[in-house]
Structures are given as C-alpha cells and as structure tokens.
Motif scaffolding. Structure first.
Motif, PDB file in Angstrom:
ATOM      1  N   UNK A   1      -4.272  -1.417 -18.062  1.00 37.85           N
ATOM      2  CA  UNK A   1      -5.178  -0.562 -19.065  1.00 37.85           C
ATOM      3  C   UNK A   1      -5.778   0.210 -18.733  1.00 37.85           C
ATOM      4  N   UNK A   2      -6.229   0.265 -17.022  1.00 34.52           N
ATOM      5  CA  UNK A   2      -7.188   1.090 -16.504  1.00 34.52           C
ATOM      6  C   UNK A   2      -6.272   2.666 -16.371  1.00 34.52           C
ATOM      7  N   UNK A   3      -7.299   3.565 -16.202  1.00 36.96           N
ATOM      8  CA  UNK A   3      -6.919   4.849 -15.907  1.00 36.96           C
ATOM      9  C   UNK A   3      -7.748   5.293 -14.721  1.00 36.96           C
ATOM     10  N   UNK A   4      -7.121   5.784 -13.867  1.00 35.89           N
ATOM     11  CA  UNK A   4      -8.219   6.322 -12.608  1.00 35.89           C
ATOM     12  C   UNK A   4      -7.493   7.613 -12.032  1.00 35.89           C
TER      13      UNK A   4
ATOM     14  N   UNK B  47      -3.125  -6.258 -11.177  1.00 34.01           N
ATOM     15  CA  UNK B  47      -4.344  -5.666 -10.713  1.00 34.01           C
ATOM     16  C   UNK B  47      -4.099  -5.392  -9.123  1.00 34.01           C
ATOM     17  N   UNK B  48      -5.112  -4.428  -8.648  1.00 28.17           N
ATOM     18  CA  UNK B  48      -5.121  -4.124  -7.204  1.00 28.17           C
ATOM     19  C   UNK B  48      -6.323  -3.522  -7.025  1.00 28.17           C
ATOM     20  N   UNK B  49      -6.245  -2.404  -5.784  1.00 30.90           N
ATOM     21  CA  UNK B  49      -7.527  -1.803  -5.295  1.00 30.90           C
ATOM     22  C   UNK B  49      -7.084  -0.328  -5.273  1.00 30.90           C
ATOM     23  N   UNK B  50      -8.241   0.377  -5.631  1.00 27.39           N
ATOM     24  CA  UNK B  50      -8.099   2.022  -5.445  1.00 27.39           C
ATOM     25  C   UNK B  50      -8.920   2.097  -4.463  1.00 27.39           C
ATOM     26  N   UNK B  51      -8.614   2.815  -3.096  1.00 27.11           N
ATOM     27  CA  UNK B  51      -9.604   3.248  -2.535  1.00 27.11           C
ATOM     28  C   UNK B  51      -9.765   4.688  -2.357  1.00 27.11           C
ATOM     29  N   UNK B  52     -11.064   5.233  -2.833  1.00 28.53           N
ATOM     30  CA  UNK B  52     -11.136   6.682  -2.973  1.00 28.53           C
ATOM     31  C   UNK B  52     -12.441   7.234  -2.273  1.00 28.53           C
ATOM     32  N   UNK B  53     -12.121   7.970  -1.372  1.00 21.72           N
ATOM     33  CA  UNK B  53     -13.424   8.310  -0.701  1.00 21.72           C
ATOM     34  C   UNK B  53     -14.098   7.308   0.122  1.00 21.72           C
ATOM     35  N   UNK B  54     -15.229   7.063   0.051  1.00 18.95           N
ATOM     36  CA  UNK B  54     -15.734   5.795   0.542  1.00 18.95           C
ATOM     37  C   UNK B  54     -15.896   4.571  -0.159  1.00 18.95           C
TER      38      UNK B  54
ATOM     39  N   UNK C  30      -8.811  12.021   0.001  1.00 15.39           N
ATOM     40  CA  UNK C  30      -8.124  10.870   0.596  1.00 15.39           C
ATOM     41  C   UNK C  30      -8.166   9.371  -0.090  1.00 15.39           C
ATOM     42  N   UNK C  31      -7.111   9.053  -0.584  1.00 20.60           N
ATOM     43  CA  UNK C  31      -7.110   7.912  -1.305  1.00 20.60           C
ATOM     44  C   UNK C  31      -5.842   6.825  -1.147  1.00 20.60           C
ATOM     45  N   UNK C  32      -5.969   5.786  -1.677  1.00 18.15           N
ATOM     46  CA  UNK C  32      -4.847   4.720  -1.497  1.00 18.15           C
ATOM     47  C   UNK C  32      -5.025   3.744  -2.587  1.00 18.15           C
ATOM     48  N   UNK C  33      -3.757   3.187  -2.890  1.00 15.63           N
ATOM     49  CA  UNK C  33      -3.595   2.042  -3.602  1.00 15.63           C
ATOM     50  C   UNK C  33      -3.060   0.777  -3.019  1.00 15.63           C
ATOM     51  N   UNK C  34      -3.542  -0.266  -3.049  1.00 15.12           N
ATOM     52  CA  UNK C  34      -3.118  -1.509  -2.360  1.00 15.12           C
ATOM     53  C   UNK C  34      -3.341  -2.741  -3.193  1.00 15.12           C
TER      54      UNK C  34
ATOM     55  N   UNK D  90       0.619  -1.301  -0.023  1.00 10.00           N
ATOM     56  CA  UNK D  90      -0.007  -0.112   0.053  1.00 10.00           C
ATOM     57  C   UNK D  90       0.838   1.183   0.092  1.00 10.00           C
ATOM     58  N   UNK D  91       0.454   2.423  -0.585  1.00 10.13           N
ATOM     59  CA  UNK D  91       0.959   3.695  -0.237  1.00 10.13           C
ATOM     60  C   UNK D  91       0.440   4.523   0.635  1.00 10.13           C
ATOM     61  N   UNK D  92      -0.381   3.743   1.614  1.00  7.02           N
ATOM     62  CA  UNK D  92      -1.152   4.562   2.636  1.00  7.02           C
ATOM     63  C   UNK D  92      -2.142   5.530   2.374  1.00  7.02           C
TER      64      UNK D  92
END
Length: 308
Positions: free
Chosen positions: A75-78, A60-67, A85-89, A42-44
């Motif tokens: 290939x995804x762009x976000x 592949x992974x997860x992008x936590x964004x807000x709630x 507040x956001x986090x990649x994990x 994670x990048x916290x």
C-alpha cells in the motif's frame, strides 16, 4: 499480516500515457511488476533521468534513497527524483512486489496553473515526500484494470483513463501542500496522528526527530510541542519506548541481542542494552532468560529451552 494482492500487470506493461493539463504535461511509461525475494534481493543502486514512482502491491522491503533507508510495505507509494541514486531491496526473510512508473513532467512557463490537476502537479514539484504509507485504496484502480481487460480482452479508453487517474492521485498524495494549508494543520490532532503512524511504520529503522519533521513538513519544535500536549512526554522518549516494546517481542521469540538491536534500528549493542534496561529494569539477556518459558518451538527457530 497483510493479505497479498493478486494483480497481473500484463494489460498495462509498457503502456505510455500522456496528458496536458495546461501548464504541465505529464508523460508516463508503465513498467512491470517486480518481485524481490531470495532469487533477486536488490535492483542495485541506480538512477533515472525522470521520476520513478513505485506502488507496493504486497510484502515488505527497503527503499534506499540518497543517504536514507525507508521501510516499505503493501500500500505504500514512494518516488525517486531524477538523477538521485536509489535501490530497492529485501532481506532474506522478506518478499516484496511492486509496480513502477517512469514519469516526466514538462512545464509551460507562459501559463499559470488553473486546473486541479495542474495545482496538484505544482505542489508536487514545489516539494514532495519520498514516501506516503498505507494507500491501499489505490488498488481499486488495479481491480478496475483487471476487470476491464478481462471483459474487453484489449486495452482501451477505460484503462488509459484509469492509469492517468492513478498517476495523478499518486502525485497528489506525495505532494506537500501549500504553506498556507500547512499552517492551519500544524497543531491539529491529524498532524500528531501522522507522526504516530510514521513512527509505528519505521520502528525497525533509525528514527530521528528531524526525519519525522521532514516527512510531515513541520518543524522539530512543533513535534515536541504536539507530543508534550497530547502525551506529556518527549517524542524521543516515545520513539525509544515503542522500540523497546518491539525489542521485547523479538527477545521472547529468541532473537539474539544483536539481531534484536538491528530489528529496532539500533546498530550498537551497548546503546541498545542501556535503553532496554531503562524501560524494563533488566538487560535484554536477563529479560530473555526470565521469559524463555513463553517461547514455543515454532517456525524458523528450533532450540532446546531451559525452563526456569
């Protein structure tokens, strides 16, 4: 499985590009290739004073964004807005590689948007999606940058222009188009296909009708109409059936019931069991017993099988 895309960001690390298109001026600092794996899961949770745009180059992974939590893959762009507040994990079974861009957009309110670039930026600022999926054509920019740098051995005009085009196209892909354009597309097969794509891409996450509608910038009523028109069923029924088909696949691979429920975005085992029995006629444990002979001892799980 997606083929990994080998890309070195060294030719563009730390570069800054700036361009004025009339009403809007875009400034961008190019970041680094980031790897998420067991060494860095994670990048916290964090935020920026600008937009952070990311392009997934592999894994592949997860992008936590807000709630919300979005599943992301190659290939995804976000994008994360300023001050959100956001986090990649990643989970322990995932690997993810992406490159990020920090973007600031300045506005001259004395001007009107006239150029195509200005209009794309205005659409983005008026409203944009958090994620747009499967945009692998963007890798052509990276291929050009690699080839250009290998031949020239230095940064040059070509790389700078490629970066500007990459950033603008990413903004345009994320932008929600004008209301007039959307009204002409509401009942088209393209909107229905986009809904199917979004659902397929997020089966391991919790999916609500309101979230699908928000992602496509249509009303929930429109979604219900489209699924009734093309499939003669409700969108909720479609989502649940797709999740249960995926769940059956995991059960055959000897995932536990609780693990399988999590893999299809359902937190509680009782709810998962009720849904599974509705679509397969038996509970998940019984289904797993009935199909245990189909499991082959391969990969990360090894166990003795009881052959019925």
């Amino acid at each position: 499985m997606d083929k990994n895309y080998n890309f070195s960001s060294s030719p563009i690390n730390g570069m800054q590009v700036n361009e004025s298109f009339g009403k809007y001026t875009v400034s961008c600092k190019i970041g680094y290739l980031c790897d998420f794996n067991l060494m860095q899961i994670s990048n916290q949770p964090h935020f920026h004073d600008c937009y952070e745009l990311c392009i997934v180059t592999s894994g592949e992974g997860n992008f936590s964004y807000g709630n919300n939590v979005y599943k992301v893959k190659q290939g995804d762009i976000f994008v994360a807005d300023s001050e959100v507040i956001h986090e990649i994990s990643v989970s322990k079974l995932q690997d993810l590689q992406l490159i990020y861009f920090l973007i600031q957009i300045e506005t001259d309110n004395n001007l009107s948007p006239k150029s195509i670039q200005d209009q794309s930026i205005e659409s983005f600022l008026s409203g944009h999606k958090v994620i747009t999926v499967a945009q692998k054509q963007m890798f052509a920019y990276f291929l050009f940058i690699d080839t250009y740098y290998s031949a020239k051995k230095s940064r040059g005009y070509g790389i700078e222009q490629a970066l500007k085009s990459l950033i603008l196209e990413s903004i345009d892909l994320l932008a929600v188009k004008s209301e007039r354009l959307l009204k002409g597309q509401l009942h088209s097969p393209n909107t229905f296909e986009a809904a199917l794509d979004y659902i397929d891409h997020n089966l391991n996450n919790k999916i609500t009708v309101s979230e699908v509608a928000r992602q496509l910038n249509v009303s929930e009523r429109t979604l219900q109409y489209l699924f009734k028109k093309y499939l003669n069923r409700t969108i909720v029924d479609y989502i649940n059936e797709k999740k249960m088909v995926l769940a059956a696949h995991h059960l055959k691979k000897q995932f536990s019931v609780s693990e399988t429920a999590c893999q299809v975005g359902i937190g509680g085992c009782p709810q998962f069991t009720r849904l599974f029995k509705k679509y397969f006629g038996v509970g998940p444990k019984k289904y797993q017993q009935l199909h245990s002979s189909e499991f082959k001892d391969f990969g990360r799980r090894k166990q003795k099988l009881e052959i019925i």
